[in-house]
Design a protein around this motif. Structure first.
Motif, mmCIF file in Angstrom:
data_model
loop_
_atom_site.group_PDB
_atom_site.id
_atom_site.type_symbol
_atom_site.label_atom_id
_atom_site.label_comp_id
_atom_site.label_asym_id
_atom_site.label_seq_id
_atom_site.Cartn_x
_atom_site.Cartn_y
_atom_site.Cartn_z
ATOM 1 N N UNK A 1 -3.039 -15.143 0.780
ATOM 2 C CA UNK A 1 -3.554 -14.289 1.825
ATOM 3 C C UNK A 1 -5.010 -13.998 1.471
ATOM 4 N N UNK A 2 -5.851 -13.893 2.490
ATOM 5 C CA UNK A 2 -7.256 -13.594 2.256
ATOM 6 C C UNK A 2 -7.569 -12.189 2.751
ATOM 7 N N UNK A 3 -8.405 -11.475 1.998
ATOM 8 C CA UNK A 3 -8.784 -10.119 2.378
ATOM 9 C C UNK A 3 -10.253 -9.878 2.077
ATOM 10 N N UNK A 4 -10.864 -8.945 2.848
ATOM 11 C CA UNK A 4 -12.236 -8.562 2.557
ATOM 12 C C UNK A 4 -12.288 -7.252 1.772
ATOM 13 N N UNK A 5 -11.115 -6.706 1.408
ATOM 14 C CA UNK A 5 -11.101 -5.562 0.500
ATOM 15 C C UNK A 5 -11.675 -6.013 -0.841
ATOM 16 N N UNK B 1 -17.724 -9.091 -6.032
ATOM 17 C CA UNK B 1 -17.044 -9.319 -4.771
ATOM 18 C C UNK B 1 -18.036 -9.607 -3.653
ATOM 19 N N UNK B 2 -17.771 -10.651 -2.893
ATOM 20 C CA UNK B 2 -18.550 -10.978 -1.704
ATOM 21 C C UNK B 2 -17.717 -10.820 -0.439
ATOM 22 N N UNK B 3 -16.577 -10.140 -0.570
ATOM 23 C CA UNK B 3 -15.751 -9.916 0.606
ATOM 24 C C UNK B 3 -14.781 -11.037 0.913
ATOM 25 N N UNK B 4 -14.592 -11.959 -0.029
ATOM 26 C CA UNK B 4 -13.620 -13.043 0.158
ATOM 27 C C UNK B 4 -12.714 -13.057 -1.065
ATOM 28 N N UNK B 5 -11.584 -12.369 -0.953
ATOM 29 C CA UNK B 5 -10.631 -12.298 -2.051
ATOM 30 C C UNK B 5 -9.289 -12.869 -1.646
ATOM 31 N N UNK B 6 -8.481 -13.222 -2.652
ATOM 32 C CA UNK B 6 -7.212 -13.879 -2.376
ATOM 33 C C UNK B 6 -6.067 -13.199 -3.116
ATOM 34 N N UNK B 7 -4.924 -13.154 -2.449
ATOM 35 C CA UNK B 7 -3.727 -12.533 -3.018
ATOM 36 C C UNK B 7 -2.539 -13.465 -2.850
ATOM 37 N N UNK B 8 -1.693 -13.527 -3.874
ATOM 38 C CA UNK B 8 -0.472 -14.336 -3.830
ATOM 39 C C UNK B 8 0.546 -13.619 -2.951
ATOM 40 N N UNK B 9 1.094 -14.271 -1.917
ATOM 41 C CA UNK B 9 1.992 -13.597 -0.972
ATOM 42 C C UNK B 9 3.234 -13.011 -1.636
ATOM 43 N N UNK B 10 3.697 -11.890 -1.083
ATOM 44 C CA UNK B 10 4.844 -11.168 -1.638
ATOM 45 C C UNK B 10 6.117 -12.004 -1.633
#
Length: 460
Positions: free
Chosen positions: A197-201, A233-242
């Motif tokens: 998943x991609x987030x700008x957090x 951080x440049x506003x493009x972060x990634x998270x492994x889906x739940x």
């Protein structure tokens, strides 16, 4: 050198004298602030301190880009303690914690620190470098705060998201943003087969392993990496889906020390515009199967090379990483529904999820004598292929598993596929064993590494 200092601008707002602090009285008023949400979720996000002992070379060529590889193994080594800092998320009241492999992998000591400053020693139940996930266990006399996992397939672009972690070791920090993208693959983690998943957090160093939660305080992903040129951080972060996290927790509770991955036995590529035209598709979609192992469950189900997989369990797949993810979130031994295009017709079939078969016999051998002493090799079968992440096209031959002794300086690496020794074709591990007995001063080893042929010549 000229220094440019940032200018801070302060804006003051004049409030009416009559303005008063008011307790929110409705859900709409509460939603204007993240404070209640953070207050509930933050205690389940922990700081993780890990130590690992690594062997550091004392070679005078260490760090030299020209000579370090050439003189690999030269000089003595000494142990050095390497520290890492990251975050984690408690997923159950009995102390199941998820974090990133790059935070705790190979650690000899792990400390988990809660927001109330309690500290616990943690043990690794299951760790997987490819997915960059690790499942830990801490023991507490009282139930621990934890987050519930959400079905990440329901997450939509534009949803509010909070990232909670410990960036730069300054203490627990919360950043806000939205889910800015789904099904991101091939990003910087593990062996680049990830699905995120991609987030700008804002996600910064130290946030790794921390929580990405939705507006209800449910865990939708585990923060793992960012795209950056500066390190921040440049506003493009990634998270492994739940959903993938849930599968790892399930296997860890079952006693698995390594993640059991369903085996596809196929090699494919995303359908781009030119391929779509060739297949008569109106838009580029799906994954075209370019090669397939004879024992592949997809072959058993009737698919062939040249077919295009469009969806798995009703979810579209447009990259090989998406296919792998969809198979990974289903239990081995079950079935997945695959929609595919074959000869211009869309068909649907059930495909079994199996582990890579360990046949024919891998016949692992460590050469004990001769010039090749210390070399460990195995015959390639689907299980070996899967363990070493070899291309599906490499379905037979002999692969290097380990290298000890003088041969380590020649240049061979784990994962190299041997094709010939001193001009004699290598087809099985027995051929390597016999070749080592040759009485020769001049040696030549031919093989394939990453699809490229190599040849090493040396003299003894």
């Amino acid at each position: 050198m000229r220094l440019f200092l940032p200018v801070l601008v302060s804006l003051a707002f004049v409030l009416p004298v009559s303005a008063q602090v008011k307790v929110p009285e409705s859900q709409a008023e509460i939603s204007l602030s993240f404070a209640p949400l953070v207050k509930e979720a933050a205690p389940a996000v922990v700081n993780i301190f890990a130590n690992r002992v690594v062997q550091q070379s004392e070679s005078p060529f260490r760090g030299n880009p020209m000579f370090e590889e050439l003189f690999r193994g030269f000089g003595a080594t000494r142990p050095r303690v390497q520290n890492s800092l990251g975050s984690g998320v408690i997923l159950s009241d009995d102390g199941i914690v998820v974090s990133n492999y790059h935070v705790v992998g190979m650690a000899t000591e792990i400390r988990v620190v809660l927001t109330d400053r309690r500290e616990f020693e943690a043990e690794i139940l299951l760790a997987d470098q490819d997915s960059d996930l690790a499942i830990l266990k801490i023991n507490s006399d009282t139930p621990l705060p934890h987050l519930d996992l959400r079905d990440s397939d329901d997450v939509e672009v534009g949803e509010l998201a909070l990232a909670i972690g410990n960036p730069f070791g300054i203490g627990q920090t919360v950043t806000s943003g939205i889910v800015s993208g789904l099904a991101r693959s091939g990003m910087a983690t593990g062996n680049a087969r990830g699905y995120f998943l991609q987030t700008d957090a804002a996600i910064n160093p130290g946030n790794s392993g921390g929580a990405l939660i939705d507006a209800k305080g449910q865990l939708i992903g585990v923060n793992t990496s960012i795209l950056t040129r500066s390190g921040g951080s440049n506003g493009v972060g990634f998270a492994i889906p739940a959903n993938l996290v849930a599968r790892y927790v399930e296997q860890a509770r079952a006693g698995n020390e390594t993640f059991t991955q369903a085996w596809a036995g196929i090699y494919g590529q995303a359908v781009d515009y030119s391929l779509a035209e060739g297949f008569g598709l109106s838009v580029p979609e799906g994954v075209v199967i370019t090669s397939m192992h004879a024992a592949s469950p997809f072959a058993t189900a009737g698919l062939e090379a040249g077919d295009i997989v469009l969806s798995v369990d009703g979810q579209p797949v447009n990259t090989p990483a998406e296919m792998l993810f969809r198979m990974s979130v289903r239990p081995v031994g079950g079935m997945i529904e695959v929609e595919y295009l074959s000869d211009g017709e869309i068909q649907t079939v059930d495909v079994g999820l199996i582990v890579a078969p360990d046949t024919p016999d891998r016949d692992t051998r460590t050469i004990r004598g001769g010039t090749l002493a210390g070399l460990t090799v195995a015959n390639i079968n689907p299980a070996v292929q899967s363990e070493l992440k070899l291309p599906t096209s490499v379905s037979e031959g002999v692969v290097v598993l380990n290298i000890d002794g003088p041969l380590a300086r020649v240049g061979l690496r784990v994962g190299d596929v041997l094709s010939a020794i001193n001009g004699d074709v290598v087809e099985t591990t027995k051929d390597v064993d016999e070749a080592s007995e040759a009485r020769s001063r001049n040696w030549r080893i031919d093989g394939v590494r990453g699809g490229q042929r190599f040849s090493y010549r040396f003299r003894i």
